[in-house]
Every structure is written in structure tokens, then in C-alpha cells.
Design a protein around this motif. Sequence first.
Motif, PDB file in Angstrom:
ATOM      1  N   LEU A 275      66.461 -16.292  14.291  1.00 43.55           N
ATOM      2  CA  LEU A 275      66.094 -16.328  15.799  1.00 43.55           C
ATOM      3  C   LEU A 275      66.848 -15.029  16.350  1.00 43.55           C
ATOM      4  O   LEU A 275      66.576 -14.589  17.144  1.00 43.55           O
ATOM      5  CB  LEU A 275      66.646 -17.606  16.322  1.00 43.55           C
ATOM      6  N   ALA A 276      68.426 -14.812  15.991  1.00 50.16           N
ATOM      7  CA  ALA A 276      69.016 -13.885  16.356  1.00 50.16           C
ATOM      8  C   ALA A 276      68.436 -12.233  16.200  1.00 50.16           C
ATOM      9  O   ALA A 276      68.455 -11.579  17.155  1.00 50.16           O
ATOM     10  CB  ALA A 276      70.325 -13.808  16.005  1.00 50.16           C
ATOM     11  N   ILE A 277      67.699 -12.289  14.989  1.00 50.70           N
ATOM     12  CA  ILE A 277      67.147 -10.992  14.763  1.00 50.70           C
ATOM     13  C   ILE A 277      66.099 -10.755  15.646  1.00 50.70           C
ATOM     14  O   ILE A 277      65.907  -9.638  16.228  1.00 50.70           O
ATOM     15  CB  ILE A 277      66.663 -10.891  13.364  1.00 50.70           C
ATOM     16  N   TYR A 278      65.238 -11.824  15.750  1.00 56.51           N
ATOM     17  CA  TYR A 278      64.148 -11.573  16.925  1.00 56.51           C
ATOM     18  C   TYR A 278      64.687 -11.504  18.420  1.00 56.51           C
ATOM     19  O   TYR A 278      63.929 -10.853  19.060  1.00 56.51           O
ATOM     20  CB  TYR A 278      62.888 -12.753  16.813  1.00 56.51           C
ATOM     21  N   LEU A 279      65.738 -12.025  18.996  1.00 55.75           N
ATOM     22  CA  LEU A 279      66.271 -11.975  19.966  1.00 55.75           C
ATOM     23  C   LEU A 279      66.766 -10.592  20.259  1.00 55.75           C
ATOM     24  O   LEU A 279      66.340  -9.950  21.063  1.00 55.75           O
ATOM     25  CB  LEU A 279      67.379 -12.820  20.183  1.00 55.75           C
ATOM     26  N   MET A 280      67.121 -10.098  19.230  1.00 57.01           N
ATOM     27  CA  MET A 280      67.598  -8.481  19.137  1.00 57.01           C
ATOM     28  C   MET A 280      66.121  -7.684  19.614  1.00 57.01           C
ATOM     29  O   MET A 280      66.400  -6.572  20.172  1.00 57.01           O
ATOM     30  CB  MET A 280      68.240  -7.809  18.206  1.00 57.01           C
ATOM     31  N   THR A 281      65.212  -7.946  18.992  1.00 63.02           N
ATOM     32  CA  THR A 281      63.658  -7.033  19.202  1.00 63.02           C
ATOM     33  C   THR A 281      63.383  -7.323  20.587  1.00 63.02           C
ATOM     34  O   THR A 281      62.539  -6.517  21.197  1.00 63.02           O
ATOM     35  CB  THR A 281      62.598  -7.627  18.268  1.00 63.02           C
ATOM     36  N   ASN A 282      64.054  -8.547  21.257  1.00 61.90           N
ATOM     37  CA  ASN A 282      63.607  -8.673  22.856  1.00 61.90           C
ATOM     38  C   ASN A 282      64.791  -7.889  23.620  1.00 61.90           C
ATOM     39  O   ASN A 282      64.977  -8.311  24.761  1.00 61.90           O
ATOM     40  CB  ASN A 282      63.533 -10.059  23.163  1.00 61.90           C
ATOM     41  N   LEU A 283      65.639  -7.125  22.915  1.00 58.26           N
ATOM     42  CA  LEU A 283      66.700  -6.337  23.795  1.00 58.26           C
ATOM     43  C   LEU A 283      67.698  -7.251  24.094  1.00 58.26           C
ATOM     44  O   LEU A 283      68.260  -6.905  25.220  1.00 58.26           O
ATOM     45  CB  LEU A 283      66.172  -5.479  24.750  1.00 58.26           C
ATOM     46  N   LEU A 284      67.949  -8.430  23.714  1.00 62.39           N
ATOM     47  CA  LEU A 284      69.082  -9.436  24.002  1.00 62.39           C
ATOM     48  C   LEU A 284      70.248  -9.194  22.925  1.00 62.39           C
ATOM     49  O   LEU A 284      69.865  -9.014  21.587  1.00 62.39           O
ATOM     50  CB  LEU A 284      68.696 -10.759  24.324  1.00 62.39           C
ATOM     51  N   VAL A 285      71.380  -9.439  22.900  1.00 57.44           N
ATOM     52  CA  VAL A 285      72.401  -9.551  22.027  1.00 57.44           C
ATOM     53  C   VAL A 285      72.938 -10.984  21.698  1.00 57.44           C
ATOM     54  O   VAL A 285      73.437 -11.610  22.661  1.00 57.44           O
ATOM     55  CB  VAL A 285      73.705  -8.819  22.654  1.00 57.44           C
ATOM     56  N   PRO A 286      72.577 -11.408  20.471  1.00 62.74           N
ATOM     57  CA  PRO A 286      72.878 -12.664  20.042  1.00 62.74           C
ATOM     58  C   PRO A 286      74.293 -12.757  19.791  1.00 62.74           C
ATOM     59  O   PRO A 286      74.716 -12.043  18.892  1.00 62.74           O
ATOM     60  CB  PRO A 286      72.053 -13.053  19.021  1.00 62.74           C
ATOM     61  N   ARG A 287      75.141 -13.835  20.080  1.00 62.13           N
ATOM     62  CA  ARG A 287      76.375 -14.287  19.325  1.00 62.13           C
ATOM     63  C   ARG A 287      76.320 -15.437  19.167  1.00 62.13           C
ATOM     64  O   ARG A 287      75.844 -16.561  19.943  1.00 62.13           O
ATOM     65  CB  ARG A 287      77.461 -13.994  20.511  1.00 62.13           C
ATOM     66  N   MET A 288      76.793 -16.001  17.782  1.00 61.87           N
ATOM     67  CA  MET A 288      76.591 -17.304  17.259  1.00 61.87           C
ATOM     68  C   MET A 288      77.999 -18.010  17.107  1.00 61.87           C
ATOM     69  O   MET A 288      78.860 -17.520  16.764  1.00 61.87           O
ATOM     70  CB  MET A 288      76.002 -17.076  15.962  1.00 61.87           C
ATOM     71  N   ILE A 289      77.758 -19.288  17.372  1.00 58.94           N
ATOM     72  CA  ILE A 289      78.772 -20.584  17.024  1.00 58.94           C
ATOM     73  C   ILE A 289      78.209 -21.383  16.216  1.00 58.94           C
ATOM     74  O   ILE A 289      77.523 -21.980  16.771  1.00 58.94           O
ATOM     75  CB  ILE A 289      79.510 -20.745  18.367  1.00 58.94           C
ATOM     76  N   SER A 290      78.982 -21.793  15.314  1.00 56.38           N
ATOM     77  CA  SER A 290      78.458 -23.104  14.618  1.00 56.38           C
ATOM     78  C   SER A 290      79.434 -24.233  15.169  1.00 56.38           C
ATOM     79  O   SER A 290      80.891 -24.179  15.076  1.00 56.38           O
ATOM     80  CB  SER A 290      78.819 -22.924  12.996  1.00 56.38           C
ATOM     81  N   LEU A 291      78.888 -25.436  15.453  1.00 57.00           N
ATOM     82  CA  LEU A 291      79.640 -26.415  15.730  1.00 57.00           C
ATOM     83  C   LEU A 291      80.524 -26.919  14.559  1.00 57.00           C
ATOM     84  O   LEU A 291      81.446 -27.768  14.995  1.00 57.00           O
ATOM     85  CB  LEU A 291      78.562 -27.642  16.265  1.00 57.00           C
ATOM     86  N   ASP A 292      80.240 -26.855  13.372  1.00 62.36           N
ATOM     87  CA  ASP A 292      80.737 -27.278  12.045  1.00 62.36           C
ATOM     88  C   ASP A 292      82.280 -26.773  12.035  1.00 62.36           C
ATOM     89  O   ASP A 292      83.274 -27.546  11.572  1.00 62.36           O
ATOM     90  CB  ASP A 292      80.001 -26.890  11.103  1.00 62.36           C
TER      91      ASP A 292
END
Length: 556
Positions: free
Chosen positions: A311-328
Motif C-alpha cells: 500500500l505504501a508503494i501505491y500511495l507514493m504513486t499518488n504523490l504521498l509520502v508513507p511512514r509506517m508504524i507497527s503496533l507489535d
Amino acid sequence: MSNQLKVYCKNINEYIDFTGGETVGDIGRRIADRLDFKPFCCQVNNKTEDLTFPLFAPKVIEFVHPSSETARRVYIHSLCMLLYRALYELYPGERLVIEHSLSRGYYCRMTGVVKPSGTMVSRLKEKMLQLVALDLPFERKERLRTDVIEIFRKQKLFNKVRLLETVHELYTVYYRLDGVCDTYYGPLVTSTGCLGVFDLQLHEDGMLLLGPDPVNISQPQQPLPQKKMFRAFQEHLQFNKIIGVDNVGELNETVDHRRTADLINVAEALHDKKIASIADDIAARYREGGARVVLIAGPSSSGKTTTTKRLAIYLMTNLLVPRMISLDNYFVDRTLTPRDETGDYDYESLYALDLEAFNKDLNDLIDGKEVSLPTYNFETGKRIYKGDKIKLGDNTVLLIEGIHGLNPQLTASIEDKMKYRVYVSALTTLSIDDHNWIPTTDNRLLRRIIRDHKYRGTSAIETIRRWPSVRRGEEKWIFPFQENADSTFNSSLIFELGVMKDYAMAILQGVPHDTPEYSEAYRLMKFLSFFAPIGERLIPPTSLLREFLGGSSFHY
């Protein structure tokens, strides 16, 4: 020479004399006053058998409580044959398809000319109750596979014919009820008189078959509305029809005819298309001033981590910058983890997370501050800090992955408009045949057995032993919130069980026969035996399945 033998019964911790040819049901009736329940089935040398199982040699037996998952599986399969027998008489020529679990029951369709209606469902239910009152036996039979194929061909059970033609076994076990034959890949109850607790309701364009409530087995389960889940299932069932692979027999034929490459490519493309669609929806909401925080949730081994990365990759194609956090990574130290009712650590509990630390970091990020992210060490059971830092900038979307993402309590301090919720689950739409669906829980359990063995050094025994606790946690902490999702992503791949077969079989074969977990291991091995193996060579490195098998291009 005496033919007196002894069987050891774990329920009463005693040896019992028996004569060769007696059944486990005979033994059960002899000690009925010492059991506080009436059993539907029995464990014989840690394999689940029906009560007509004959004894000719010393065995270890244990009668299974009706409230257990094992007994529930036997009961539900028996209910399915009861429904098929009723439909066979009332609507001859109609095809019954039991597609999948849904809304605490099992969704069934008829594919002939009769359209389901309230009157039709009432007639079927009444006929089922009449068969219960007659207390007719479920007769277990075993004959040459070729003979059973002809029986099913005459009953127009062509998906069963196709499956049997592709598994190449010599003999096949089947059941007969009042002249009608069927297979249910596991034991059934002894007679229809055992099946007094059920309901049958009109649901969508089909029917919902409901078994006993696990909390109170004297009452039928009450349905839970799941319209979003129903739509997700139906979308993939339509996909199955388009590619011509609806059941395991058709999947095996695809393997035999060397068409798996096309199947894999199309299934992976469907995943890509769905994730791209979700990313487009998030981007549209972001530009309208919302969707700053994307919550990706789902049960164990549903593929949340890979879904988040793709999903992060496809958000970048929409010119958004994804940052990820794992609840684990926000688990409390293991010694502080809540316990479930059996005394095991309850990692599925919301309160296994350090909610205070998580919400502080989340609010600091939204306020534009830089935050140091923790990492949870599963070996030591402690949270550590390695210097990983994160700060949200312009056009940044925060992706939060974990089982509790859809629980409103997790992010109560954030207004609803700012959140976008994605529910991920392996909603298996492939069937074994018309009357035998593949439980999504079995698919996820096999994924977890492989992953835990490969990456966490956990044996199949331990994974199987913990699974009931995982399932209880899911029922309490995850499934009640799945309809909160803005989008549902079905992470199952129609070919994956064929790919996982050899991996899982090698691990499951290592479960010792003298352990209680062998019963579940044996059931899973029997289930996997229906699948033709599919090599992993054609599985792309971005595939969600690589999260469990290894060889992914993503870093976990």
C-alpha cells in the motif's frame, strides 16, 4: 484363546476391557454415568473419529466435549449433510453450494431454478427437523475410489467427482444418510437425533445455516450482520468463476495441465489492482483534508505487514509520502502481558499494548514532533530503542499496522475524518467441493505454522497449542470491529494452499503422535492431501505469500 483387550480412556484415567469389534460408542455407553456430557466424537490415538469407530487392538481414547472446536466441526459437517438430504428430497435436481463461513453461520446457495424464499427456507428447516426426529444413522462407508466416483456421478455431485479423479487414492470414505451419499472430510455424528440445535435463515440471495452457540450449545447461534464481508467474499467468488477455478478439483486440473503460471499472474494482478484502488481512495480523501492516519488491521497471519508495504508503494504513486508504524512494537514487556482465561499470555488483547506510550507518540507525530520508535524483541519479550526516529512532513500519510487498528479505543483521541481503516483477512473463496468450504482460519493457521517455524524458531506443536487462544482473542478483540473498515482487502491467493503444501507437510510430520496437538496436525495433513503441489518458483518476490515462505523483496 481369549480376545479380551484393553483400551485406556483418558476421561476417567482407567483401562477398560473390551471385546474386539466393539466401537468407541459402545465404550462410551458403558461409562456414560461417569461422563458429564454426551459426546459426538472421540479421539483415538490422537485422531478424531466418529463413535462407530471399531476397536480391534489396544488404543488410547478420549471422548471430546461437545463445546470443543473439534466437536463443533463434526456437528457442523453433520448439519450440512442434513441440509443436503432435505434439499435432495424437497427440491430434486437443485445444486446446493455451501460457500463459506459468514455472520456466525455458513452461507449456502442453490444454483438451479428455485430462487430462495422465506417459504422455501421454512420447508427445508421443517424437513431437517423431521429427519432429526427420525434419528436416522449416518452410515460410514469405505469403498474403492472408482466406485465412489460413480455414486457421486449418479447424484450429480460433479465437483466431488472432479476432486476424487485428481487425488488418486485407492479407497474413499463417505457417509450415507437415508439413501443419500456425501463426503465431509472428517467424521460425522452417529445419527440425526444428535442435531436438534440449529437454525436456517434466508440471507442475501441464499441461506444461512447456523449451528449451536459456542457459549450456550443448547441454543442456535444468532447471526451477526457482515455486509462488507459478504461483498468481499462475493467479489472474489466472481473472480473464481471468471478464471474457471472454483474448487480444489479444478485447481488440481490447472496444475496437471501446466496452467499455474497464468493462474498465479492473474491472482497477483488482482491483489495489485485492489491495493491500488485502496491507495487511490486514501489519496482522494487526503486531498479533501482527511485520511492522515491509515490503520491496517486484521487477524493473525492475514498478511497485514506485506499489505501495508505494498500500500505504501501505491500511495507514493499518488504523490504521498508513507511512514509506517507497527503496533507489535508497542507490546508491553512480556511479564506485564494480560493473561487469558486459560492462563496463557493474551497477545490478542488490546491491553497487551502500551496504549499510553502509543497515544503519546501518535499525538506528538500529528503535532509535528520527531518521535523515537520502539522495537519489540520477541525473543526477550522486551521493548527496546535502536535510534529509529520518525517525523511527519508535507504530504505524509502515517500507516499503522496491527490487529487492533479498527478498534475505536486505540485511536480515540483522533477525529474520525482523519482516519482511514483497512481490514485485511484471508477470506478463502476456494472450496474443496460444493459441500466443503475451506475455513479461513485453516488457511491462516498454515501460514502461521510455516512463518513461526521459519522465522521465530517456534515448533508446530507450540503454534497449534496457542491457536485456540489466538482464536479466542480474535473473536473478542478483532472480529467485532471488522465492519468499521473503509475498505476490505482479501489477502488470500487462490493457489497458495498448493504452494504451502510441501512446506507445511514437512513441518506437521514432525509433530509426535503421542502429543494432543497431533490431532490437529493430522487433520491439516489430511486436508492438504487434496491439493496437488505447486512449486514456488513462479511466485513473485512482492507476493504477499512471500511474507510466510521467505524470498520477499520487502524487508520485515
